[in-house]
Design a protein around this motif. Structure first.
Motif, PDB file in Angstrom:
ATOM      1  N   PHE A 145       0.850  -1.154  -0.021  1.00 56.51           N
ATOM      2  CA  PHE A 145      -0.033   0.007   0.021  1.00 56.51           C
ATOM      3  C   PHE A 145       0.987   1.308  -0.065  1.00 56.51           C
ATOM      4  O   PHE A 145       0.660   2.033  -0.571  1.00 56.51           O
ATOM      5  CB  PHE A 145      -0.932  -0.190   1.204  1.00 56.51           C
ATOM      6  N   HIS A 146       1.746   1.361   0.904  1.00 54.02           N
ATOM      7  CA  HIS A 146       2.893   2.538   1.111  1.00 54.02           C
ATOM      8  C   HIS A 146       3.557   2.672  -0.290  1.00 54.02           C
ATOM      9  O   HIS A 146       3.740   4.106  -0.637  1.00 54.02           O
ATOM     10  CB  HIS A 146       3.363   2.461   2.213  1.00 54.02           C
ATOM     11  N   LEU A 147       3.898   1.681  -0.812  1.00 47.88           N
ATOM     12  CA  LEU A 147       4.780   1.831  -2.115  1.00 47.88           C
ATOM     13  C   LEU A 147       3.854   2.346  -3.090  1.00 47.88           C
ATOM     14  O   LEU A 147       4.160   3.343  -4.084  1.00 47.88           O
ATOM     15  CB  LEU A 147       5.226   0.564  -2.591  1.00 47.88           C
ATOM     16  N   ALA A 148       2.617   1.849  -3.199  1.00 42.15           N
ATOM     17  CA  ALA A 148       1.588   2.568  -4.235  1.00 42.15           C
ATOM     18  C   ALA A 148       1.350   3.937  -3.994  1.00 42.15           C
ATOM     19  O   ALA A 148       1.023   4.773  -4.805  1.00 42.15           O
ATOM     20  CB  ALA A 148       0.257   1.629  -4.345  1.00 42.15           C
ATOM     21  N   LEU A 149       1.305   4.262  -2.503  1.00 38.71           N
ATOM     22  CA  LEU A 149       0.916   5.656  -2.119  1.00 38.71           C
ATOM     23  C   LEU A 149       2.129   6.546  -2.866  1.00 38.71           C
ATOM     24  O   LEU A 149       1.662   7.628  -3.467  1.00 38.71           O
ATOM     25  CB  LEU A 149       0.861   5.749  -0.760  1.00 38.71           C
ATOM     26  N   VAL A 150       3.348   6.101  -2.460  1.00 33.35           N
ATOM     27  CA  VAL A 150       4.461   7.097  -3.166  1.00 33.35           C
ATOM     28  C   VAL A 150       4.565   6.951  -4.508  1.00 33.35           C
ATOM     29  O   VAL A 150       4.851   8.117  -5.136  1.00 33.35           O
ATOM     30  CB  VAL A 150       5.792   6.533  -2.454  1.00 33.35           C
ATOM     31  N   ALA A 151       4.097   5.765  -5.238  1.00 32.17           N
ATOM     32  CA  ALA A 151       4.051   5.846  -6.614  1.00 32.17           C
ATOM     33  C   ALA A 151       3.220   6.666  -7.245  1.00 32.17           C
ATOM     34  O   ALA A 151       3.359   7.112  -8.502  1.00 32.17           O
ATOM     35  CB  ALA A 151       3.730   4.401  -6.892  1.00 32.17           C
ATOM     36  N   LEU A 152       2.249   7.121  -6.588  1.00 29.99           N
ATOM     37  CA  LEU A 152       1.287   8.211  -7.061  1.00 29.99           C
ATOM     38  C   LEU A 152       1.872   9.452  -7.710  1.00 29.99           C
ATOM     39  O   LEU A 152       1.521   9.966  -8.643  1.00 29.99           O
ATOM     40  CB  LEU A 152       0.129   8.621  -6.125  1.00 29.99           C
ATOM     41  N   ALA A 153       3.203   9.777  -7.178  1.00 30.43           N
ATOM     42  CA  ALA A 153       3.821  11.011  -7.518  1.00 30.43           C
ATOM     43  C   ALA A 153       4.454  10.981  -8.835  1.00 30.43           C
ATOM     44  O   ALA A 153       4.742  11.767  -9.551  1.00 30.43           O
ATOM     45  CB  ALA A 153       4.834  11.326  -6.564  1.00 30.43           C
ATOM     46  N   GLY A 154       4.370   9.488  -9.373  1.00 32.75           N
ATOM     47  CA  GLY A 154       5.290   9.610 -10.744  1.00 32.75           C
ATOM     48  C   GLY A 154       6.497   9.858 -10.772  1.00 32.75           C
ATOM     49  O   GLY A 154       7.178  10.305 -11.955  1.00 32.75           O
ATOM     50  N   HIS A 155       7.437   9.735  -9.510  1.00 32.17           N
ATOM     51  CA  HIS A 155       8.636  10.217  -9.339  1.00 32.17           C
ATOM     52  C   HIS A 155       9.583   8.949  -9.203  1.00 32.17           C
ATOM     53  O   HIS A 155       9.653   8.541  -7.983  1.00 32.17           O
ATOM     54  CB  HIS A 155       8.804  11.227  -8.173  1.00 32.17           C
ATOM     55  N   ARG A 156      10.269   8.693 -10.307  1.00 33.41           N
ATOM     56  CA  ARG A 156      11.136   7.251 -10.248  1.00 33.41           C
ATOM     57  C   ARG A 156      12.322   7.406  -9.186  1.00 33.41           C
ATOM     58  O   ARG A 156      12.512   6.518  -8.425  1.00 33.41           O
ATOM     59  CB  ARG A 156      11.477   7.182 -11.628  1.00 33.41           C
ATOM     60  N   HIS A 157      12.943   8.625  -8.933  1.00 39.46           N
ATOM     61  CA  HIS A 157      14.051   8.722  -8.197  1.00 39.46           C
ATOM     62  C   HIS A 157      13.659   8.741  -6.592  1.00 39.46           C
ATOM     63  O   HIS A 157      13.919   8.226  -5.703  1.00 39.46           O
ATOM     64  CB  HIS A 157      14.847  10.211  -8.337  1.00 39.46           C
ATOM     65  N   LEU A 158      12.379   9.229  -6.420  1.00 37.68           N
ATOM     66  CA  LEU A 158      11.578   9.295  -5.173  1.00 37.68           C
ATOM     67  C   LEU A 158      11.421   7.784  -4.719  1.00 37.68           C
ATOM     68  O   LEU A 158      11.772   7.405  -3.551  1.00 37.68           O
ATOM     69  CB  LEU A 158      10.318  10.256  -5.122  1.00 37.68           C
ATOM     70  N   LEU A 159      10.714   7.124  -5.470  1.00 35.28           N
ATOM     71  CA  LEU A 159      10.355   5.702  -5.208  1.00 35.28           C
ATOM     72  C   LEU A 159      11.828   4.734  -4.947  1.00 35.28           C
ATOM     73  O   LEU A 159      11.740   3.962  -4.136  1.00 35.28           O
ATOM     74  CB  LEU A 159       9.831   4.980  -6.444  1.00 35.28           C
ATOM     75  N   ARG A 160      12.637   5.249  -5.753  1.00 31.28           N
ATOM     76  CA  ARG A 160      14.214   4.459  -5.430  1.00 31.28           C
ATOM     77  C   ARG A 160      14.593   4.809  -4.367  1.00 31.28           C
ATOM     78  O   ARG A 160      15.124   3.688  -3.530  1.00 31.28           O
ATOM     79  CB  ARG A 160      15.130   4.829  -6.583  1.00 31.28           C
ATOM     80  N   VAL A 161      14.562   6.167  -3.582  1.00 29.51           N
ATOM     81  CA  VAL A 161      14.801   6.206  -2.330  1.00 29.51           C
ATOM     82  C   VAL A 161      13.967   5.842  -1.257  1.00 29.51           C
ATOM     83  O   VAL A 161      14.385   5.283  -0.235  1.00 29.51           O
ATOM     84  CB  VAL A 161      14.998   7.813  -2.144  1.00 29.51           C
ATOM     85  N   TYR A 162      12.744   5.681  -1.488  1.00 30.11           N
ATOM     86  CA  TYR A 162      11.594   5.134  -0.424  1.00 30.11           C
ATOM     87  C   TYR A 162      11.623   3.879  -0.222  1.00 30.11           C
ATOM     88  O   TYR A 162      11.607   3.442   0.751  1.00 30.11           O
ATOM     89  CB  TYR A 162      10.266   5.752  -1.029  1.00 30.11           C
ATOM     90  N   GLU A 163      11.856   3.116  -1.539  1.00 33.33           N
ATOM     91  CA  GLU A 163      11.947   1.550  -1.245  1.00 33.33           C
ATOM     92  C   GLU A 163      12.622   0.971  -0.288  1.00 33.33           C
ATOM     93  O   GLU A 163      12.113  -0.014   0.628  1.00 33.33           O
ATOM     94  CB  GLU A 163      11.784   1.027  -2.556  1.00 33.33           C
ATOM     95  N   PRO A 164      13.788   1.097  -0.124  1.00 33.13           N
ATOM     96  CA  PRO A 164      14.821   0.414   1.019  1.00 33.13           C
ATOM     97  C   PRO A 164      14.370   0.763   2.300  1.00 33.13           C
ATOM     98  O   PRO A 164      14.480  -0.037   3.260  1.00 33.13           O
ATOM     99  CB  PRO A 164      16.204   1.039   0.717  1.00 33.13           C
ATOM    100  N   ILE A 165      13.774   2.221   2.401  1.00 35.03           N
ATOM    101  CA  ILE A 165      13.320   2.584   3.862  1.00 35.03           C
ATOM    102  C   ILE A 165      12.045   1.632   4.326  1.00 35.03           C
ATOM    103  O   ILE A 165      12.022   1.194   5.422  1.00 35.03           O
ATOM    104  CB  ILE A 165      12.912   4.090   3.778  1.00 35.03           C
ATOM    105  N   ILE A 166      11.161   1.590   3.424  1.00 33.88           N
ATOM    106  CA  ILE A 166       9.838   0.705   3.652  1.00 33.88           C
ATOM    107  C   ILE A 166      10.249  -0.500   3.774  1.00 33.88           C
ATOM    108  O   ILE A 166       9.618  -1.553   4.847  1.00 33.88           O
ATOM    109  CB  ILE A 166       8.530   0.813   2.765  1.00 33.88           C
ATOM    110  N   MET A 167      11.189  -1.278   3.105  1.00 37.02           N
ATOM    111  CA  MET A 167      11.744  -2.552   3.281  1.00 37.02           C
ATOM    112  C   MET A 167      12.297  -2.761   4.717  1.00 37.02           C
ATOM    113  O   MET A 167      12.153  -3.691   5.497  1.00 37.02           O
ATOM    114  CB  MET A 167      12.680  -2.861   2.145  1.00 37.02           C
ATOM    115  N   GLN A 168      13.223  -1.969   5.053  1.00 34.72           N
ATOM    116  CA  GLN A 168      13.773  -1.833   6.555  1.00 34.72           C
ATOM    117  C   GLN A 168      12.651  -1.891   7.413  1.00 34.72           C
ATOM    118  O   GLN A 168      12.777  -2.625   8.516  1.00 34.72           O
ATOM    119  CB  GLN A 168      14.985  -0.859   6.880  1.00 34.72           C
TER     120      GLN A 168
END
Length: 227
Positions: A145-168
């Protein structure tokens, strides 16, 4: 760890990807606990492959923050302190606010909104389950859900930074959800995510930011880390 079918006949990169996926799935669902060692020899026997793709998979997991490479002591699943978790949640919150503010400059993209709604529905289905690994399933649905929430921005680099945070964060998310389940129904967590989705669907950034502020992700975190 359970035995698995060997990965014979696949290319080198495919072997790396599959080893990465399987080890990461075991970590995120709690089958391998924080602090537990990952022994290359055991992993190569389990997957039926050579050391090279396993070693590369572990290197990539280190980049994602899920494992730690310790000098002369090998590799273990990352252990996060209460301070680590506080910092990671703070980063997550800041990045999600930025994602919402970026995404809702215009009405949300309908295709991305569908993905977010499907993630909510998965959370709602998981809330109804009561099997042995239900808390782990809910944690995985929460991450989706939270990955999909951030993906709403359509910001590839933001998602790249965000994904390891939510994984940890998911290293302890399942345990946190088990603590919450002792005091609240899983349906309450599903309701919070549905409420957040409806705020996003409204297209009003202020409404979404208010919903995010009261989302309650850290309610039981401190108690779980202290136990």
């Amino acid at each position: 760890m359970t035995a698995e079918v060997p990965l014979d006949g696949l290319g080198a990169q495919s072997l790396v990807d599959l080893a990465l996926e399987r080890i990461r799935a075991d970590i995120l669902r709690g089958a391998i606990q924080p602090g537990e060692r990952l022994v290359e020899e055991q992993l190569t026997r389990r997957f039926g492959i050579s050391r090279a793709p396993v070693r590369e998979a572990l290197r990539l997991l280190g980049q994602q923050g899920l494992v730690e490479h310790l000098p002369r002591r090998g590799v273990r699943v990352a252990e996060l302190s209460a301070q680590d978790m506080t910092e990671l949640f703070g980063l997550r919150d800041a990045l999600e606010r930025f994602a919402v503010e970026t995404a809702l400059v215009a009405p949300p993209d309908p295709a991305r909104l569908v993905v977010l709604e499907r993630a909510v529905e998965r959370i709602e289905r998981a809330a109804l389950d009561d099997h042995e690994h239900a808390a782990l399933d809910r944690a995985e649905a929460h991450r989706e859900f939270h990955l999909a929430l951030v993906a709403l921005a359509g910001h590839r680099h933001l998602l790249r930074v965000y994904e390891p945070i939510i994984m940890q964060l998911q290293l302890y998310m399942a345990a946190n959800m088990r603590r919450e389940a002792e005091q609240r129904s899983p349906a309450e967590g599903a309701h919070r995510h549905r409420h957040l989705f409806e705020a996003v669907a409204s297209g009003d950034a202020a409404t979404v930011l208010t919903a995010l502020a009261s989302h309650g992700a850290k309610t039981y975190l401190a108690a779980e880390l202290e136990s």
